[in-house]
Design a protein around this motif. Sequence first.
Motif, PDB file in Angstrom:
ATOM      1  N   ALA A  42       0.831  -1.217   0.000  1.00 35.53           N
ATOM      2  CA  ALA A  42       0.000   0.000   0.000  1.00 35.53           C
ATOM      3  C   ALA A  42       0.858   1.257   0.000  1.00 35.53           C
ATOM      4  CB  ALA A  42      -0.936  -0.008   1.204  1.00 35.53           C
ATOM      5  N   GLN A  43       1.949   1.230   0.747  1.00 37.46           N
ATOM      6  CA  GLN A  43       2.832   2.392   0.797  1.00 37.46           C
ATOM      7  C   GLN A  43       3.600   2.552  -0.513  1.00 37.46           C
ATOM      8  OE1 GLN A  43       2.387   4.509   3.453  1.00 37.46           O
ATOM      9  NE2 GLN A  43       0.829   2.912   3.708  1.00 37.46           N
ATOM     10  N   ALA A  44       3.941   1.439  -1.138  1.00 35.52           N
ATOM     11  CA  ALA A  44       4.609   1.516  -2.436  1.00 35.52           C
ATOM     12  C   ALA A  44       3.687   2.144  -3.478  1.00 35.52           C
ATOM     13  CB  ALA A  44       5.044   0.120  -2.884  1.00 35.52           C
ATOM     14  N   VAL A  45       2.419   1.749  -3.448  1.00 36.31           N
ATOM     15  CA  VAL A  45       1.438   2.332  -4.371  1.00 36.31           C
ATOM     16  C   VAL A  45       1.304   3.831  -4.125  1.00 36.31           C
ATOM     17  CG1 VAL A  45      -0.989   2.351  -5.070  1.00 36.31           C
ATOM     18  CG2 VAL A  45       0.167   0.168  -4.617  1.00 36.31           C
ATOM     19  N   LYS A  46       1.290   4.209  -2.870  1.00 34.67           N
ATOM     20  CA  LYS A  46       1.148   5.627  -2.514  1.00 34.67           C
ATOM     21  C   LYS A  46       2.291   6.457  -3.103  1.00 34.67           C
ATOM     22  CE  LYS A  46       0.252   8.575   1.513  1.00 34.67           C
ATOM     23  NZ  LYS A  46       0.099   8.583   2.982  1.00 34.67           N
ATOM     24  N   LYS A  47       3.496   5.875  -3.140  1.00 37.21           N
ATOM     25  CA  LYS A  47       4.638   6.587  -3.708  1.00 37.21           C
ATOM     26  C   LYS A  47       4.450   6.820  -5.206  1.00 37.21           C
ATOM     27  CE  LYS A  47       8.133   4.919  -0.437  1.00 37.21           C
ATOM     28  NZ  LYS A  47       9.366   4.089  -0.275  1.00 37.21           N
ATOM     29  N   VAL A  48       3.820   5.873  -5.874  1.00 38.93           N
ATOM     30  CA  VAL A  48       3.597   6.000  -7.312  1.00 38.93           C
ATOM     31  C   VAL A  48       2.437   6.938  -7.591  1.00 38.93           C
ATOM     32  CG1 VAL A  48       3.001   4.778  -9.436  1.00 38.93           C
ATOM     33  CG2 VAL A  48       4.536   3.713  -7.760  1.00 38.93           C
ATOM     34  N   SER A  49       1.282   6.628  -6.972  1.00 39.49           N
ATOM     35  CA  SER A  49       0.093   7.480  -7.119  1.00 39.49           C
ATOM     36  C   SER A  49      -0.959   7.066  -6.088  1.00 39.49           C
ATOM     37  CB  SER A  49      -0.497   7.364  -8.518  1.00 39.49           C
ATOM     38  OG  SER A  49      -1.748   8.049  -8.570  1.00 39.49           O
ATOM     39  N   PRO A  50      -1.316   7.953  -5.180  1.00 44.21           N
ATOM     40  CA  PRO A  50      -2.353   7.620  -4.194  1.00 44.21           C
ATOM     41  C   PRO A  50      -3.735   7.424  -4.811  1.00 44.21           C
ATOM     42  CG  PRO A  50      -1.740   9.937  -4.037  1.00 44.21           C
ATOM     43  CD  PRO A  50      -0.765   9.296  -4.981  1.00 44.21           C
ATOM     44  N   ARG A  51      -3.864   7.718  -6.105  1.00 41.03           N
ATOM     45  CA  ARG A  51      -5.159   7.542  -6.776  1.00 41.03           C
ATOM     46  C   ARG A  51      -5.388   6.098  -7.218  1.00 41.03           C
ATOM     47  NH1 ARG A  51      -5.982  12.842 -10.737  1.00 41.03           N
ATOM     48  NH2 ARG A  51      -5.896  14.434  -9.076  1.00 41.03           N
ATOM     49  N   ILE A  52      -4.334   5.290  -7.258  1.00 43.78           N
ATOM     50  CA  ILE A  52      -4.487   3.887  -7.660  1.00 43.78           C
ATOM     51  C   ILE A  52      -5.113   3.106  -6.506  1.00 43.78           C
ATOM     52  CG2 ILE A  52      -3.276   1.779  -8.361  1.00 43.78           C
ATOM     53  CD1 ILE A  52      -1.068   3.565  -9.510  1.00 43.78           C
ATOM     54  N   PRO A  53      -6.238   2.440  -6.729  1.00 46.45           N
ATOM     55  CA  PRO A  53      -6.874   1.689  -5.643  1.00 46.45           C
ATOM     56  C   PRO A  53      -5.993   0.527  -5.180  1.00 46.45           C
ATOM     57  CG  PRO A  53      -8.393   2.021  -7.480  1.00 46.45           C
ATOM     58  CD  PRO A  53      -7.036   2.414  -7.967  1.00 46.45           C
ATOM     59  N   VAL A  54      -5.965   0.314  -3.863  1.00 53.35           N
ATOM     60  CA  VAL A  54      -5.258  -0.817  -3.263  1.00 53.35           C
ATOM     61  C   VAL A  54      -6.300  -1.717  -2.618  1.00 53.35           C
ATOM     62  CG1 VAL A  54      -3.551  -1.577  -1.576  1.00 53.35           C
ATOM     63  CG2 VAL A  54      -3.199   0.563  -2.838  1.00 53.35           C
ATOM     64  N   ILE A  55      -6.448  -2.908  -3.157  1.00 51.65           N
ATOM     65  CA  ILE A  55      -7.474  -3.840  -2.692  1.00 51.65           C
ATOM     66  C   ILE A  55      -6.796  -5.034  -2.038  1.00 51.65           C
ATOM     67  CG2 ILE A  55      -9.398  -5.311  -3.384  1.00 51.65           C
ATOM     68  CD1 ILE A  55      -9.644  -3.337  -5.845  1.00 51.65           C
ATOM     69  N   ALA A  56      -7.125  -5.290  -0.779  1.00 51.23           N
ATOM     70  CA  ALA A  56      -6.507  -6.384  -0.030  1.00 51.23           C
ATOM     71  C   ALA A  56      -7.490  -7.530   0.155  1.00 51.23           C
ATOM     72  CB  ALA A  56      -6.030  -5.880   1.330  1.00 51.23           C
ATOM     73  N   ILE A  57      -6.982  -8.744   0.000  1.00 48.97           N
ATOM     74  CA  ILE A  57      -7.785  -9.954   0.168  1.00 48.97           C
ATOM     75  C   ILE A  57      -7.114 -10.826   1.222  1.00 48.97           C
ATOM     76  CG2 ILE A  57      -8.540 -12.075  -0.973  1.00 48.97           C
ATOM     77  CD1 ILE A  57      -8.758 -10.495  -3.550  1.00 48.97           C
ATOM     78  N   ALA A  58      -7.902 -11.388   2.146  1.00 47.33           N
ATOM     79  CA  ALA A  58      -7.331 -12.181   3.235  1.00 47.33           C
ATOM     80  C   ALA A  58      -8.178 -13.403   3.515  1.00 47.33           C
ATOM     81  CB  ALA A  58      -7.209 -11.334   4.498  1.00 47.33           C
ATOM     82  N   GLY A  59      -7.524 -14.426   4.048  1.00 47.47           N
ATOM     83  CA  GLY A  59      -8.272 -15.593   4.502  1.00 47.47           C
ATOM     84  C   GLY A  59      -9.119 -15.247   5.703  1.00 47.47           C
ATOM     85  N   CYS A  60      -8.575 -14.383   6.550  1.00 50.22           N
ATOM     86  CA  CYS A  60      -9.294 -13.938   7.749  1.00 50.22           C
ATOM     87  C   CYS A  60      -9.103 -12.441   7.920  1.00 50.22           C
ATOM     88  CB  CYS A  60      -8.759 -14.683   8.974  1.00 50.22           C
ATOM     89  SG  CYS A  60      -9.424 -14.104  10.556  1.00 50.22           S
ATOM     90  N   VAL A  61     -10.194 -11.720   8.084  1.00 49.94           N
ATOM     91  CA  VAL A  61     -10.140 -10.282   8.349  1.00 49.94           C
ATOM     92  C   VAL A  61     -10.390 -10.080   9.832  1.00 49.94           C
ATOM     93  CG1 VAL A  61     -11.129  -8.022   7.842  1.00 49.94           C
ATOM     94  CG2 VAL A  61     -10.912  -9.735   6.020  1.00 49.94           C
ATOM     95  N   GLY A  62      -9.378  -9.570  10.532  1.00 52.00           N
ATOM     96  CA  GLY A  62      -9.445  -9.458  11.984  1.00 52.00           C
ATOM     97  C   GLY A  62      -9.987  -8.136  12.476  1.00 52.00           C
ATOM     98  N   ASP A  63      -9.602  -7.790  13.696  1.00 47.67           N
ATOM     99  CA  ASP A  63     -10.151  -6.619  14.385  1.00 47.67           C
ATOM    100  C   ASP A  63      -9.472  -5.317  13.958  1.00 47.67           C
ATOM    101  OD1 ASP A  63     -11.816  -8.289  15.865  1.00 47.67           O
ATOM    102  OD2 ASP A  63     -10.308  -8.571  17.433  1.00 47.67           O
ATOM    103  N   ASP A  64     -10.235  -4.240  14.080  1.00 54.09           N
ATOM    104  CA  ASP A  64      -9.727  -2.876  13.943  1.00 54.09           C
ATOM    105  C   ASP A  64      -9.046  -2.602  12.610  1.00 54.09           C
ATOM    106  OD1 ASP A  64     -10.615  -2.337  16.559  1.00 54.09           O
ATOM    107  OD2 ASP A  64      -8.755  -3.116  17.409  1.00 54.09           O
ATOM    108  N   ILE A  65      -9.609  -3.130  11.532  1.00 56.53           N
ATOM    109  CA  ILE A  65      -9.010  -2.862  10.224  1.00 56.53           C
ATOM    110  C   ILE A  65      -9.298  -1.444   9.749  1.00 56.53           C
ATOM    111  CG2 ILE A  65      -9.111  -5.281   9.506  1.00 56.53           C
ATOM    112  CD1 ILE A  65     -11.530  -4.400   7.708  1.00 56.53           C
ATOM    113  N   GLU A  66     -10.196  -0.756  10.458  1.00 58.09           N
ATOM    114  CA  GLU A  66     -10.559   0.607  10.033  1.00 58.09           C
ATOM    115  C   GLU A  66      -9.324   1.507   9.919  1.00 58.09           C
ATOM    116  OE1 GLU A  66     -13.927  -1.537  11.537  1.00 58.09           O
ATOM    117  OE2 GLU A  66     -12.009  -1.035  12.507  1.00 58.09           O
ATOM    118  N   SER A  67      -8.340   1.278  10.777  1.00 53.62           N
ATOM    119  CA  SER A  67      -7.146   2.126  10.752  1.00 53.62           C
ATOM    120  C   SER A  67      -6.353   1.957   9.459  1.00 53.62           C
ATOM    121  CB  SER A  67      -6.245   1.805  11.947  1.00 53.62           C
ATOM    122  OG  SER A  67      -5.814   0.453  11.912  1.00 53.62           O
TER     123      SER A  67
END
Length: 382
Positions: A309-334
């Motif tokens: 995500a930080q690498a994408v931000k260096k290139v362009s913060p407009r490029i969407p970063v989509i994360a996929i996980a086997g388990c999505v845990g607590d407090d991902i809002e941050s």
Amino acid sequence: MKFVLAPDSFKESMTAMQVADSMEKGLKRVFAECEIVKVPMADGGEGTVQSLVDATGGERIHVTVTGPQHTPVQAEFGLLGDGKTAVIEIASASGIGYTTPKNRNPLTATSYGTGELIKHALDRGVRKIIIGLGGSATNDGGQGMACALGVVFTDSAGENVELGGGFLDKIAHVNIQDIDPRIAETEFLIACDVTNPLIGPNGASTVFGPQKGASSDMVKTLDNNLHHYAQQIEHSLGIKIAEIEGGGAAGGLGAGFIAFTSARLQKGVDIVINYTDLINKIKGADAVFTGEGGIDFQTKFGKTPYGVAQAVKKVSPRIPVIAIAGCVGDDIESLYDENFTAIFGILRKVCTLEEALEQGQAGVASTTENIARLLKLGIEKV
């Protein structure tokens, strides 16, 4: 459309490349003619060898070395596509996976096999070695690794000191006269994501010793022994390793590498981003997909998806970063404040862990397809 797929492995389920392949399958169901750039990732821990080998077109080399319990084990290292760089996970030679909860003993566990693995890599002609620290069974400060490379530790009677964290207090002299001369010609880059020093309340023994089988009394012994070890290295070599950030990683192997090689410590995911040339591959992307087995609030402390995500931000913060996980845990809002656009779990129904692991590739493909359909809907509306 151009999509960059830069996931980590899903532990016990899929390699990073298998995750990327599954993502590609889902995307192609919707965007049949899209450009796919697969960049298998890792953060310096388990899967780093496989990811960098896959990303650079390298190969895995299998060898026999001395395991942490002084018995032969089958280990491996990666020879990257340039033929000049090796990548080693110390867990492959000195990992806790070679022990059981009943027989773990950090007083005798040795990192000797890690040194042997390094020598095998040097025999292949490499002069740059990336080391992934993590998952070790040892607490010897890298004594065993150093011995395998030719360093001699002797006691007050001039006898060689036994291998293991429980014997470091016997060291009276450290002699590097016979260290493999190729070490001085080799660049060592250490993937290290912890800041723990070698000794003290935040040191290797106190923080990591218990998970390696150390009782409270053992922890005190091991910490005192590492303190003595650091003093002897300073006295013999003039190198201070006791308080270096990251020196306590992998039972003190971080400090050992600093003492006996030209090692530089760096965040694991940053090393992988560099060697996979991720920044340049992101340029021109319409979206970047990343992921790992579990994503939660701890992801922002140096895990692969955060690094992507930080690498994408260096290139362009407009490029969407989509994360996929086997388990999505607590407090991902941050994470949404850390350049993540959206985070998805792949489980399609309530199931056992075994079923989830078996169905991982299908789940990633299906989830990615659903995300692609949403992206297509947005494009059509524009």
